[in-house]
Write a protein that holds these residues in place. Sequence first.
Motif, short mmCIF file in Angstrom:
data_model
loop_
_atom_site.label_atom_id
_atom_site.label_comp_id
_atom_site.label_asym_id
_atom_site.label_seq_id
_atom_site.Cartn_x
_atom_site.Cartn_y
_atom_site.Cartn_z
N GLY B 72 1.01 -1.26 -0.03
CA GLY B 72 -0.03 0.12 -0.16
C GLY B 72 0.95 1.05 -0.21
N ASP B 73 0.69 2.23 0.87
CA ASP B 73 1.37 3.55 0.90
C ASP B 73 2.53 3.28 1.98
N HIS B 74 2.90 2.15 2.53
CA HIS B 74 3.69 1.89 3.74
C HIS B 74 5.28 1.45 2.95
N ASP B 75 6.20 2.14 3.54
CA ASP B 75 7.58 1.66 3.14
C ASP B 75 7.82 0.87 4.46
N LEU B 76 8.06 -0.24 4.14
CA LEU B 76 8.34 -1.04 5.27
C LEU B 76 9.70 -1.91 5.43
N ALA B 77 10.15 -2.68 6.51
CA ALA B 77 11.25 -3.25 6.23
C ALA B 77 11.43 -4.45 7.51
N LEU B 78 12.10 -5.46 7.44
CA LEU B 78 12.04 -6.41 8.58
C LEU B 78 13.30 -6.04 9.31
#
Lengths: 440, 440
Positions: B72-78
Amino acid sequence: MSKLVEPRIPTGFMELLPQDQILFNRMYDTIRRVYERFGFLPLDTTTIELSEVLLAKAGGETEKQIYRFTKGDHDLALRFDLTVPLARYVSQHQQELVFPFKRYQMSKVFRGERPQKGRFREFYQCDIDIIGQDELSLFYDAEMPVVIYHVFKELDLAAFTIRLNNRKVLGGFFKGIGLEDKTTDVLRIIDKLEKIGRENVTAELLDDGISEENIDKIFRLVSIKGSNDEILEQLKGLGIEDETFKEGVSELDQVVSNMRLLGMPEENFEIDLTIARGLDYYTGTVYETRLNDYPQFGSVCSGGRYENLTGFYSKTKMPGIGISIGLTRMFSQLKEAGLLKADTKTLVKALVVPMSSDQMKEALQTASVLRQAQIPTDVYYQQKGMKQKMKYASRLGIPYVVLIGEDEAKQGKVAVKDMTESTQTVVTALEAARLIAGKK
Amino acid sequence: MSKLVEPRIPTGFMELLPQDQILFNRMYDTIRRVYERFGFLPLDTTTIELSEVLLAKAGGETEKQIYRFTKGDHDLALRFDLTVPLARYVSQHQQELVFPFKRYQMSKVFRGERPQKGRFREFYQCDIDIIGQDELSLFYDAEMPVVIYHVFKELDLAAFTIRLNNRKVLGGFFKGIGLEDKTTDVLRIIDKLEKIGRENVTAELLDDGISEENIDKIFRLVSIKGSNDEILEQLKGLGIEDETFKEGVSELDQVVSNMRLLGMPEENFEIDLTIARGLDYYTGTVYETRLNDYPQFGSVCSGGRYENLTGFYSKTKMPGIGISIGLTRMFSQLKEAGLLKADTKTLVKALVVPMSSDQMKEALQTASVLRQAQIPTDVYYQQKGMKQKMKYASRLGIPYVVLIGEDEAKQGKVAVKDMTESTQTVVTALEAARLIAGKK
């Protein structure tokens, strides 16, 4: 100093304060202990899978929810449940495993769905499954709910009921009334009965082209009520000659008998003919679990039997049966309903407090004695006033403070302060250990 | 049926067979138990973080290794370690936590680095950290290695040595010889001494513009050897007047004394002046842990003190100290070195076997009795020949088979077969439970 970044997590994720994490871990540990007692082996598959492998079967909604990304040449994805990884694992390690293979896995899974109340994008599933090669005894269908009964009994949360049904009963019934082609559709709609009510289900069924006569028959089936034995009797008396239907009723009958033999109390399970479970792959017994006083939670533990788990990975037919507790979701619901009360903010049983830095030596030695006695022990090392030190203990709710002042140090003793009873006893470190270990 | 997908996991990931998973979990449980005994609270931060938050500090190598993606609009990371999430967590929950805040977290972290032998892309870190507000007592620097001592003692793997040093000793020393600006560079090079040897380190230092005279002084420092007390004496005798250096030596001295007070045996720790730890943020005590007979494993447990954990998220200065066991890597190394021997393929202690389906009722009741006695129990439900049933027990290494034939059922008894001693005793189910629970 660069600009500060606001410390936060993405929406739809659960993260707990220590006092809640302690409660969560207690539940996790209880579930694990019961799973192991019933002979399930631990498994911990990778969080990241190859997309090609993970999505061999998926499609539609599942695929949309998946966290998928590339790294180098690899097309990767986070697991969205523990069942597909299990299918992959047993296919991959067929030669090394002993069948029937009983495993538990209690790990996080990831679904990037639109966040709703009580739904999380990262959550624990606590699964048990039993996988056979070619065949799997019907007795396992009785064992699954018995495991879950013991889990919920030992979690000691609230009254609960495990509901069960058999997909063959429904499937055979539909075949019997000439709706075989529509079985999946109709099951999906019926599955919503509790959620949307009879009127809406009727409307959806009419929309789907089901005749009023058949809708009537369907409701007659799903309205069968009574004790488990009464329900079985009524099913047998419906006069449906379809073989699948008869097989389903017979299986349900045997599962109920075997559950009783395994010690399951009558009050904790019931046949519920409305349960279909939305998933296409269940083929026999299906389960749901409700907390009696909290129907709004929905099912907190569901599962069932599937004819072939590994069809996408292996030519060997591997029937299985599994059940899963959605722990993160259930925890959040229980907490919100006020059913979880943190009785402690810490696991620490004793805080050793030197009155001044002169007693640090005695403090360190006392801590060693307590820890050797397996008592979770903390030492207050910061050089602060006495008030500060006691505040640390009371804010965390540590039950015993072990004070060491000049006098105690001289006598080789410590003063054990019981924080709940506000009493104080001067004893040796070893006696303190015995005193604290004695009262839990 | 569609084409089969080959069941496999991406390279650089560890996944275990059940018998190894049992060993892994035992180690995990031991570490957790010791951490809790020393008063650390459990934490379980989210696996997925917002990239903006997680990468507030990162850069260079770390950023390249990260699994990052959008949804979606989210810039995510583990998460790539457990320290940055901790910094984010304590900044976020400052008002709700009690300081000094002691927490443990034992979770998977993710690094998409080029896979090498013994390096994994998904691996468990078992961290403890203590975070203070504004200040944090030096006593914690002694407590950390004592916790680790107890962990390795209880893991009972092999002889081990915890090495410690203090960054101020090195930093002050470099300041003293006019190399202050080069401190980080020189530390990084010295850190490789054990790996690449003196000659290569000299070459790198020369390359870096360090004079031969200073290189000589550096080697004089890092060559200081002897007992812990001898090393401290020699450091004090070097005649270096730099204040940071003196502070470092004094801290090292105090930490060593306090470790002794906390019961740490001399044979399990040593001051090692060559340890710098590559990471920039350590500012005081630093640790590494080696298995004496397996130097090729490198450090299995490292950490240290940092002046300010949360600088990117909060204006409050929060000094901390932490140490971490790289469990996945260590497990894989131990296994490869033949130090881990699976003594069992299962946690199951008893397998209940009905001779035929006629004794299923008695089998189910017996299983209930055994499980009630907390004995991990399995039932062989499949209708197979006796040979098959016994093969299941022996392949899994289940120590007791509880047989129920026609005769036993008639007498209300069971035959307990001790699989290691090949003896057989006919007793009641309750007696069987006592017998099996008695011998572990």
